[in-house]
Design a protein around this motif. Sequence first.
Motif, PDB file in Angstrom:
ATOM      1  N   GLY A   1      35.427  49.773  57.831  1.00 14.19           N
ATOM      2  CA  GLY A   1      34.228  49.914  58.649  1.00 14.19           C
ATOM      3  C   GLY A   1      33.157  50.811  58.076  1.00 14.19           C
ATOM      4  N   GLU A   2      33.167  51.065  56.784  1.00 18.71           N
ATOM      5  CA  GLU A   2      32.157  51.948  56.199  1.00 18.71           C
ATOM      6  C   GLU A   2      31.986  51.650  54.724  1.00 18.71           C
ATOM      7  OE1 GLU A   2      33.512  55.953  56.430  1.00 18.71           O
ATOM      8  OE2 GLU A   2      35.369  55.571  55.324  1.00 18.71           O
ATOM      9  N   GLY A   3      30.942  52.247  54.138  1.00 19.99           N
ATOM     10  CA  GLY A   3      30.735  52.176  52.706  1.00 19.99           C
ATOM     11  C   GLY A   3      30.269  50.819  52.213  1.00 19.99           C
ATOM     12  N   PHE A   4      30.385  50.640  50.895  1.00 15.67           N
ATOM     13  CA  PHE A   4      29.938  49.425  50.219  1.00 15.67           C
ATOM     14  C   PHE A   4      31.145  48.656  49.674  1.00 15.67           C
ATOM     15  CE2 PHE A   4      26.276  52.154  50.116  1.00 15.67           C
ATOM     16  CZ  PHE A   4      25.177  51.312  50.191  1.00 15.67           C
ATOM     17  N   ILE A   5      31.042  47.329  49.734  1.00 13.89           N
ATOM     18  CA  ILE A   5      32.003  46.454  49.053  1.00 13.89           C
ATOM     19  C   ILE A   5      31.205  45.607  48.074  1.00 13.89           C
ATOM     20  CG2 ILE A   5      33.687  44.600  49.311  1.00 13.89           C
ATOM     21  CD1 ILE A   5      34.204  45.631  52.119  1.00 13.89           C
ATOM     22  N   VAL A   6      31.614  45.577  46.824  1.00 15.83           N
ATOM     23  CA  VAL A   6      30.883  44.875  45.772  1.00 15.83           C
ATOM     24  C   VAL A   6      31.721  43.697  45.280  1.00 15.83           C
ATOM     25  CG1 VAL A   6      29.834  45.050  43.488  1.00 15.83           C
ATOM     26  CG2 VAL A   6      29.702  46.996  45.077  1.00 15.83           C
ATOM     27  N   ILE A   7      31.156  42.482  45.395  1.00 21.62           N
ATOM     28  CA  ILE A   7      31.792  41.268  44.878  1.00 21.62           C
ATOM     29  C   ILE A   7      30.857  40.674  43.832  1.00 21.62           C
ATOM     30  CG2 ILE A   7      32.668  38.964  45.403  1.00 21.62           C
ATOM     31  CD1 ILE A   7      34.358  41.133  46.619  1.00 21.62           C
ATOM     32  N   THR A   8      31.353  40.514  42.601  1.00 20.45           N
ATOM     33  CA  THR A   8      30.541  39.940  41.537  1.00 20.45           C
ATOM     34  C   THR A   8      31.214  38.693  40.975  1.00 20.45           C
ATOM     35  OG1 THR A   8      31.589  41.409  39.906  1.00 20.45           O
ATOM     36  CG2 THR A   8      29.522  42.158  40.899  1.00 20.45           C
ATOM     37  N   GLY A   9      30.455  37.923  40.239  1.00 20.28           N
ATOM     38  CA  GLY A   9      30.982  36.710  39.624  1.00 20.28           C
ATOM     39  C   GLY A   9      29.866  35.967  38.918  1.00 20.28           C
ATOM     40  N   GLU A  10      30.243  35.046  38.032  1.00 18.14           N
ATOM     41  CA  GLU A  10      29.251  34.250  37.329  1.00 18.14           C
ATOM     42  C   GLU A  10      28.471  33.384  38.317  1.00 18.14           C
ATOM     43  OE1 GLU A  10      28.547  34.487  34.238  1.00 18.14           O
ATOM     44  OE2 GLU A  10      30.241  35.661  33.472  1.00 18.14           O
ATOM     45  N   VAL A  11      27.340  32.853  37.867  1.00 18.55           N
ATOM     46  CA  VAL A  11      26.557  31.935  38.697  1.00 18.55           C
ATOM     47  C   VAL A  11      27.443  30.755  39.096  1.00 18.55           C
ATOM     48  CG1 VAL A  11      24.567  30.393  38.738  1.00 18.55           C
ATOM     49  CG2 VAL A  11      24.420  32.590  37.558  1.00 18.55           C
TER      50      VAL A  11
ATOM     51  N   HIS B   1      35.496  43.596  43.507  1.00 10.12           N
ATOM     52  CA  HIS B   1      36.284  42.516  42.891  1.00 10.12           C
ATOM     53  C   HIS B   1      35.341  41.586  42.138  1.00 10.12           C
ATOM     54  CE1 HIS B   1      39.511  39.664  42.220  1.00 10.12           C
ATOM     55  NE2 HIS B   1      38.733  38.693  42.676  1.00 10.12           N
ATOM     56  N   HIS B   2      35.804  41.126  40.974  1.00  7.04           N
ATOM     57  CA  HIS B   2      35.029  40.177  40.174  1.00  7.04           C
ATOM     58  C   HIS B   2      35.689  38.806  40.257  1.00  7.04           C
ATOM     59  CE1 HIS B   2      32.254  38.844  37.070  1.00  7.04           C
ATOM     60  NE2 HIS B   2      33.271  38.292  36.436  1.00  7.04           N
ATOM     61  N   LEU B   3      34.930  37.816  40.739  1.00  3.70           N
ATOM     62  CA  LEU B   3      35.451  36.456  40.867  1.00  3.70           C
ATOM     63  C   LEU B   3      35.526  35.795  39.491  1.00  3.70           C
ATOM     64  CD1 LEU B   3      33.580  35.058  44.016  1.00  3.70           C
ATOM     65  CD2 LEU B   3      36.029  35.487  43.806  1.00  3.70           C
ATOM     66  N   GLU B   4      36.702  35.356  39.122  1.00  2.10           N
ATOM     67  CA  GLU B   4      36.893  34.627  37.872  1.00  2.10           C
ATOM     68  C   GLU B   4      36.823  33.122  38.134  1.00  2.10           C
ATOM     69  OE1 GLU B   4      37.062  36.049  35.053  1.00  2.10           O
ATOM     70  OE2 GLU B   4      37.500  38.139  35.567  1.00  2.10           O
ATOM     71  N   PRO B   5      36.550  32.303  37.096  1.00  3.50           N
ATOM     72  CA  PRO B   5      36.624  30.847  37.280  1.00  3.50           C
ATOM     73  C   PRO B   5      38.049  30.419  37.626  1.00  3.50           C
ATOM     74  CG  PRO B   5      35.449  31.416  35.256  1.00  3.50           C
ATOM     75  CD  PRO B   5      36.083  32.677  35.758  1.00  3.50           C
ATOM     76  N   MET B   6      38.191  29.217  38.143  1.00  2.74           N
ATOM     77  CA  MET B   6      39.505  28.690  38.481  1.00  2.74           C
ATOM     78  C   MET B   6      40.293  28.348  37.219  1.00  2.74           C
ATOM     79  SD  MET B   6      38.838  26.227  41.780  1.00  2.74           S
ATOM     80  CE  MET B   6      37.491  25.323  41.022  1.00  2.74           C
TER      81      MET B   6
ATOM     82  N   ILE C   1      27.949  47.643  54.255  1.00  2.00           N
ATOM     83  CA  ILE C   1      27.130  46.780  53.393  1.00  2.00           C
ATOM     84  C   ILE C   1      28.001  46.079  52.360  1.00  2.00           C
ATOM     85  CG2 ILE C   1      25.193  46.710  51.779  1.00  2.00           C
ATOM     86  CD1 ILE C   1      24.105  49.229  53.165  1.00  2.00           C
ATOM     87  N   PHE C   2      27.833  44.749  52.275  1.00  2.00           N
ATOM     88  CA  PHE C   2      28.439  43.944  51.214  1.00  2.00           C
ATOM     89  C   PHE C   2      27.361  43.632  50.183  1.00  2.00           C
ATOM     90  CE2 PHE C   2      32.002  41.680  53.820  1.00  2.00           C
ATOM     91  CZ  PHE C   2      32.618  42.902  53.999  1.00  2.00           C
ATOM     92  N   LEU C   3      27.652  43.839  48.907  1.00  2.00           N
ATOM     93  CA  LEU C   3      26.728  43.521  47.821  1.00  2.00           C
ATOM     94  C   LEU C   3      27.341  42.430  46.952  1.00  2.00           C
ATOM     95  CD1 LEU C   3      25.668  47.147  46.771  1.00  2.00           C
ATOM     96  CD2 LEU C   3      24.404  45.558  48.234  1.00  2.00           C
ATOM     97  N   LEU C   4      26.655  41.294  46.846  1.00  2.00           N
ATOM     98  CA  LEU C   4      27.129  40.165  46.041  1.00  2.00           C
ATOM     99  C   LEU C   4      26.189  39.989  44.858  1.00  2.00           C
ATOM    100  CD1 LEU C   4      27.671  37.573  48.935  1.00  2.00           C
ATOM    101  CD2 LEU C   4      29.227  39.379  48.168  1.00  2.00           C
ATOM    102  N   GLY C   5      26.738  39.953  43.659  1.00  2.00           N
ATOM    103  CA  GLY C   5      25.864  39.838  42.494  1.00  2.00           C
ATOM    104  C   GLY C   5      26.555  39.252  41.285  1.00  2.00           C
ATOM    105  N   GLN C   6      25.780  39.037  40.257  1.00  2.00           N
ATOM    106  CA  GLN C   6      26.282  38.502  38.999  1.00  2.00           C
ATOM    107  C   GLN C   6      26.882  39.638  38.152  1.00  2.00           C
ATOM    108  OE1 GLN C   6      23.181  36.037  37.222  1.00  2.00           O
ATOM    109  NE2 GLN C   6      22.713  35.134  39.225  1.00  2.00           N
ATOM    110  N   PRO C   7      27.559  39.317  37.058  1.00  2.00           N
ATOM    111  CA  PRO C   7      28.288  40.346  36.291  1.00  2.00           C
ATOM    112  C   PRO C   7      27.450  41.552  35.895  1.00  2.00           C
ATOM    113  CG  PRO C   7      28.919  38.169  35.538  1.00  2.00           C
ATOM    114  CD  PRO C   7      27.801  37.965  36.515  1.00  2.00           C
TER     115      PRO C   7
END
Length: 380
Positions: A42-52, A188-193, A159-165
Amino acid sequence: MYDQYYNLSSRPFQLTPDPQFYFESATHRKALSYLGYGLAQGEGFIVITGEVGAGKSTLVSHLMQSVDKARLTAATIVTSQLDGLDMVHMTAESFGIDTRGLDKAATLKSIENFLHAEARAGRRCLLVVDEAQNLSVDALEELRMLSNFQLGSSALLQIFLLGQPEFRDLVRDAPELEQLRQRVIATHHLEPMDANEVEPYIVHRLSRAGWNGRPEVTADAYAVLFAETAGVPRKLNTLMNRVMLMGAVEQVDTLDGRMVGAVIADMAGKPFAYEAPMSTHAPVQETAPEAEKRSAVPEPEMTKTPVEDVATDKIAIVPQTAPSFADSAELEALTARIAMLEQRVTEQEAALRRVLSMMIDWMDKETRLDARFMQNNRAA
């Protein structure tokens, strides 16, 4: 378009993120776990990144569908090429706060009042910022300041932050973001399948669109799809859209590696050769090797007769008879082959007419939807 030809209820490979088609690959499962953990904090930032095209927006859309909206008020910012002041106003507008005529200080006070009101009503507030790699350091610093709003010991905004690498690298390395970095509770960084996830992904999306096994996708097609896209979901969707369209145009019920390769060449503007298998409605013919053997036209035989040339006393060789087939079976085989080719041309013409008709219907439908949307906007 092809969804009509294959009797699908919707387009399974559209590029617009749709939580209905969310597929939980191994990397998405990990990301969802981090997001769930972050929400529980319930607080802070969560950062999710990954390729386009890695599926960041679809992941968050899926998460938003699973939360209790009576206990969570969520807002999303997609346009992120903003400076600090723009970010403050955009945040307020995303939560439905009227900022007309307000300066920055008054806007911040309105946001704080809104967050307090939501907390007293038993609701937490979440702000999702997509395409965060476009944010300026100034805008990120304003987001950090917004995360400082508290009621007692409880944070009022997460706050959730979604961005590229490159955004991951910025948050990790920029000295001026040290205070924000200390507030990141999960990343967490999203990898390709992986290659073995491509088939389940394709089958999952087709099934969500009412697929009943038609068209069939062969194992070699999955291999070519992975080799071309490296397992990136959006690239897979783009390629499969074109493959399905070609399948509808060619009227085939099996999408194989040769067809995928032909589509890849076509998309790259390269020449390609592809001959679709005969439709199942075509007349039954002999097997290919036998038909080729039997349909070969023999060379015409020449009956040579010496004829005396009175003027030159030379012997001339002249054809005495027209070309003939060895037997009636050869003529029948040739006739059948011509009929088969004519049938193929007829089928292709019908397929083109059907695709043109579907395109006209689709364009008419889009035009009606646009007109209805504009009418609703004017009414509002």
